[in-house]
Design a protein around this motif. Structure first.
Motif, mmCIF file in Angstrom:
data_model
loop_
_atom_site.group_PDB
_atom_site.id
_atom_site.type_symbol
_atom_site.label_atom_id
_atom_site.label_comp_id
_atom_site.label_asym_id
_atom_site.label_seq_id
_atom_site.Cartn_x
_atom_site.Cartn_y
_atom_site.Cartn_z
ATOM 1 N N GLN A 250 0.837 -1.202 0.000
ATOM 2 C CA GLN A 250 0.000 0.000 0.000
ATOM 3 C C GLN A 250 0.876 1.258 0.000
ATOM 4 O O GLN A 250 0.585 2.223 -0.701
ATOM 5 C CB GLN A 250 -0.912 -0.024 1.220
ATOM 6 N N SER A 251 1.945 1.230 0.799
ATOM 7 C CA SER A 251 2.855 2.384 0.840
ATOM 8 C C SER A 251 3.507 2.604 -0.513
ATOM 9 O O SER A 251 3.640 3.741 -0.974
ATOM 10 C CB SER A 251 3.947 2.159 1.891
ATOM 11 N N LEU A 252 3.913 1.508 -1.172
ATOM 12 C CA LEU A 252 4.564 1.630 -2.484
ATOM 13 C C LEU A 252 3.581 2.119 -3.543
ATOM 14 O O LEU A 252 3.922 2.960 -4.376
ATOM 15 C CB LEU A 252 5.154 0.270 -2.901
ATOM 16 N N ASP A 253 2.350 1.597 -3.495
ATOM 17 C CA ASP A 253 1.314 2.062 -4.436
ATOM 18 C C ASP A 253 1.077 3.561 -4.279
ATOM 19 O O ASP A 253 0.900 4.293 -5.245
ATOM 20 C CB ASP A 253 -0.013 1.328 -4.188
ATOM 21 N N LEU A 254 1.064 3.981 -3.003
ATOM 22 C CA LEU A 254 0.817 5.389 -2.697
ATOM 23 C C LEU A 254 1.935 6.266 -3.264
ATOM 24 O O LEU A 254 1.674 7.310 -3.887
ATOM 25 C CB LEU A 254 0.716 5.540 -1.176
ATOM 26 N N LEU A 255 3.169 5.808 -3.066
ATOM 27 C CA LEU A 255 4.316 6.576 -3.565
ATOM 28 C C LEU A 255 4.288 6.634 -5.094
ATOM 29 O O LEU A 255 4.558 7.690 -5.700
ATOM 30 C CB LEU A 255 5.619 5.929 -3.074
ATOM 31 N N MET A 256 3.922 5.526 -5.728
ATOM 32 C CA MET A 256 3.891 5.494 -7.192
ATOM 33 C C MET A 256 2.776 6.397 -7.728
ATOM 34 O O MET A 256 2.971 7.122 -8.701
ATOM 35 C CB MET A 256 3.689 4.063 -7.706
ATOM 36 N N LYS A 257 1.612 6.346 -7.068
ATOM 37 C CA LYS A 257 0.498 7.190 -7.515
ATOM 38 C C LYS A 257 0.858 8.667 -7.356
ATOM 39 O O LYS A 257 0.563 9.492 -8.225
ATOM 40 C CB LYS A 257 -0.770 6.837 -6.728
ATOM 41 N N ALA A 258 1.553 9.007 -6.247
ATOM 42 C CA ALA A 258 1.990 10.391 -6.042
ATOM 43 C C ALA A 258 2.960 10.796 -7.159
ATOM 44 O O ALA A 258 2.899 11.912 -7.679
ATOM 45 C CB ALA A 258 2.639 10.542 -4.673
ATOM 46 N N GLY A 259 3.837 9.871 -7.543
ATOM 47 C CA GLY A 259 4.774 10.130 -8.643
ATOM 48 C C GLY A 259 4.039 10.348 -9.951
ATOM 49 O O GLY A 259 4.373 11.255 -10.729
ATOM 50 N N ASP A 260 3.001 9.517 -10.185
ATOM 51 C CA ASP A 260 2.212 9.652 -11.424
ATOM 52 C C ASP A 260 1.509 11.006 -11.471
ATOM 53 O O ASP A 260 1.454 11.659 -12.522
ATOM 54 C CB ASP A 260 1.172 8.530 -11.513
ATOM 55 N N LEU A 261 0.979 11.417 -10.309
ATOM 56 C CA LEU A 261 0.288 12.711 -10.258
ATOM 57 C C LEU A 261 1.270 13.848 -10.535
ATOM 58 O O LEU A 261 0.949 14.796 -11.261
ATOM 59 C CB LEU A 261 -0.374 12.901 -8.884
ATOM 60 N N ALA A 262 2.474 13.725 -9.955
ATOM 61 C CA ALA A 262 3.492 14.753 -10.180
ATOM 62 C C ALA A 262 3.836 14.826 -11.662
ATOM 63 O O ALA A 262 4.000 15.917 -12.225
ATOM 64 C CB ALA A 262 4.736 14.429 -9.351
ATOM 65 N N ARG A 263 3.906 13.661 -12.285
ATOM 66 C CA ARG A 263 4.227 13.617 -13.714
ATOM 67 C C ARG A 263 3.099 14.250 -14.536
ATOM 68 O O ARG A 263 3.355 15.037 -15.440
ATOM 69 C CB ARG A 263 4.450 12.166 -14.138
ATOM 70 N N ASP A 264 1.837 13.893 -14.159
ATOM 71 C CA ASP A 264 0.689 14.457 -14.893
ATOM 72 C C ASP A 264 0.640 15.972 -14.762
ATOM 73 O O ASP A 264 0.288 16.684 -15.700
ATOM 74 C CB ASP A 264 -0.621 13.865 -14.357
ATOM 75 N N LYS A 265 0.957 16.455 -13.564
ATOM 76 C CA LYS A 265 0.889 17.899 -13.315
ATOM 77 C C LYS A 265 2.161 18.622 -13.777
ATOM 78 O O LYS A 265 2.279 19.836 -13.602
ATOM 79 C CB LYS A 265 0.693 18.152 -11.810
ATOM 80 N N GLU A 266 3.112 17.824 -14.274
ATOM 81 C CA GLU A 266 4.387 18.357 -14.766
ATOM 82 C C GLU A 266 5.120 19.168 -13.695
ATOM 83 O O GLU A 266 5.657 20.245 -13.956
ATOM 84 C CB GLU A 266 4.166 19.194 -16.035
ATOM 85 N N THR A 267 5.084 18.656 -12.458
ATOM 86 C CA THR A 267 5.881 19.284 -11.398
ATOM 87 C C THR A 267 7.202 18.531 -11.267
ATOM 88 O O THR A 267 7.300 17.379 -11.684
ATOM 89 C CB THR A 267 5.147 19.241 -10.045
ATOM 90 N N ASP A 268 8.211 19.172 -10.683
ATOM 91 C CA ASP A 268 9.538 18.561 -10.591
ATOM 92 C C ASP A 268 9.705 17.722 -9.336
ATOM 93 O O ASP A 268 10.617 16.913 -9.240
ATOM 94 C CB ASP A 268 10.623 19.661 -10.581
ATOM 95 N N THR A 269 8.839 17.976 -8.353
ATOM 96 C CA THR A 269 9.010 17.276 -7.077
ATOM 97 C C THR A 269 7.680 16.670 -6.606
ATOM 98 O O THR A 269 6.614 17.049 -7.079
ATOM 99 C CB THR A 269 9.510 18.241 -5.976
ATOM 100 N N ILE A 270 7.802 15.741 -5.646
ATOM 101 C CA ILE A 270 6.609 15.118 -5.044
ATOM 102 C C ILE A 270 6.478 15.656 -3.613
ATOM 103 O O ILE A 270 7.402 15.509 -2.808
ATOM 104 C CB ILE A 270 6.748 13.588 -5.024
ATOM 105 N N SER A 271 5.327 16.256 -3.334
ATOM 106 C CA SER A 271 5.115 16.873 -2.021
ATOM 107 C C SER A 271 4.149 16.041 -1.179
ATOM 108 O O SER A 271 3.499 15.122 -1.679
ATOM 109 C CB SER A 271 4.531 18.275 -2.208
#
Length: 415
Positions: A250-271
């Motif tokens: 679950q923690s890994l899924d969460l981190l990956m989804k946060a990464g995907d959102l960052a990519r979709d939003k074209e941000t450089d970092t994950i907050s």
DNA sequence: GTTCCACAGGAACAGAAGGTCA
DNA sequence: TGACCTTCTGTTCCTGTGGAAC
């Protein structure tokens, strides 16, 4: 340039966060892996393989540990000419009977042009096919049954370990590895199955927050570019995982989804905010998946409960949900289920975490009963339900009605 | 300590659907 | 084509449960 362009801003290797990724070392599982390794040792010695039963909550490394050791076992066995090892891994999710497991195994051992159907054959015929396939494969065969608790009858768990003793097999040596999240599964096995399946039992305890942090750090180092993760992101993902029963997946899924959102939003970092948003998205997906697996009656039951919730009438007992459910079923033009069956649907929804149940007891005055509440965001539930309730003609936009603080009279006038 | 209440949930069964095989 | 198979969804019947009332 085409429509798609490779994005390398966030991820170095996104696959490192996936469930099937195999890290070089498994964090925090040394004791369990040592025991597991010892249980697998007879394969290398050319002896009859042990039957092994692994249990522990979801996402505590049972499957990852199995893949890790099986990979090493295959590599090491290949160095010995007299060892012919075959491993078949089968996830039993969606397979509810020994019959289905047996047909699936037959098909795994056959080529694509010679597959059998999953129904229609007598059970004995399917087992005969299975013994033929296993014997023609020969050598040592390990069959890994992940989520083995999904099998509702234990016939296959009795037949497979004893196939050689019962003279169904002559050349193949079979070992079973059963993996389960359900602690009660082992206790509910018949004694004859328990004695054969549970020769070696290994329990995988839940990860604590510190272990989850180490796992996430290990994967994040491979997955993300340096500096992508803001301070506290890994700790937040680990805290959510630890809160949900020490679940690394679950923690890994969460981190990956946060990464995907960052990519979709074209941000450089994950907050931290992206992690919270990712948790919301994952929860929405879980509700949608749970609800899509229900029957039309299941949809109407949860719909009835959501409308009662919106009227401030929850927690509500089973007998008070029934008139609302019956009302909707009649509007949909279908016969309402009997109370017993409606209770089954409520139980199923409760198990999925979509609703919650509290048991009450008023003794001689009122007996034992359950009170149900909506556990997840009603808007998310209604969004998942919208297609179904439209189909049965209750009204056209449940989400609109929920926004208007709906009451039963609204539903009646809308239909 | 016993009785009583409401209902949870197990077990057996029915019937339809979708399959194989002779 | 009909006998026979499993699965799935549902019904019916029944027992078990646990705390308040007696």
């Amino acid at each position: 340039m085409g429509i798609f362009e490779r994005d390398t801003e966030i991820y170095l290797d996104r696959d490192a966060l996936r469930e099937d990724y195999q890290p070089e070392n498994l964090v925090g599982r040394d004791t369990e892996l040592d025991r597991y390794k010892a249980a697998l040792q007879p394969v290398i010695n050319g002896e009859q393989p042990n039957n092994i039963f692994l249990y522990g909550k979801t996402g505590v490394g049972k499957t990852a540990g199995t893949r890790y050791l099986i990979d090493h076992l295959k590599a090491d066995a290949a160095q010995y000419e007299d060892i012919d090892l075959t491993v078949e891994m089968l996830n039993c999710d969606g397979l509810s009977s020994s019959y289905q497991i047996a047909t699936r195994l037959v098909n795994e051992f056959r080529n694509e042009t010679n597959q059998i159907s999953t129904t229609g054959y007598p059970r004995a015929t399917v087992y005969d096919m299975l013994w033929t396939e296993l014997d023609s494969c020969g050598g040592t065969i390990y069959i890994v049954l992940d989520e083995v608790d999904h099998i509702q009858d234990d016939s296959i768990l009795y037949q497979l370990p004893r196939a050689r003793a019962n003279e169904n097999l002559s050349s193949a040596k079979i070992g079973i590895i059963g993996i389960s999240n359900d602690f009660s599964f082992r206790d509910n096995l018949s004694p004859k199955v328990k004695s054969s399946l549970c020769e070696e039992e290994i329990q995988f305890p839940a990860y604590d927050a510190n272990e989850l942090i180490k796992i996430l750090e290990q994967r994040a180092e491979v997955a993300f570019h340096e500096g992508v993760l803001e301070d506290g992101v890994i700790e937040l993902c680990a805290a959510y995982g630890a809160k949900d029963a020490g679940d690394a997946r679950q923690s890994l899924d969460l981190l990956m989804k946060a990464g995907d959102l960052a990519r979709d939003k074209e941000t450089d970092t994950i907050s931290d905010d992206l992690v919270r948003e990712a948790r919301d998205v994952l929860e929405r997906g879980r509700i949608r998946e749970g609800i899509s697996g229900l029957t039309q009656h299941g949809h109407l039951v949860v719909y009835a409960l959501v409308t009662l919730d919106q009227e401030g009438k929850t927690p509500v007992r089973t007998r008070d949900i029934r008139p609302r459910y019956t009302n909707f079923a009649e509007k949909a033009g279908i016969d309402p289920l009997v109370p017993r069956r409606m209770r089954d649907h409520l139980g199923e929804l409760s198990m999925l975490g979509i609703i919650s149940a509290i048991e009450r007891n008023e003794g001689r005055r009122g007996g034992t009963y359950r009170e149900y509440s909506v556990e997840m965001d009603p808007k998310m539930i209604l969004s998942a339900l919208e297609d179904t309730v439209d189909d049965v003609g209750i009204h056209t936009s449940v989400a609109d009605l929920i926004d208007r603080d709906v009451t039963l009279s609204d539903f009646e006038s809308a239909s």
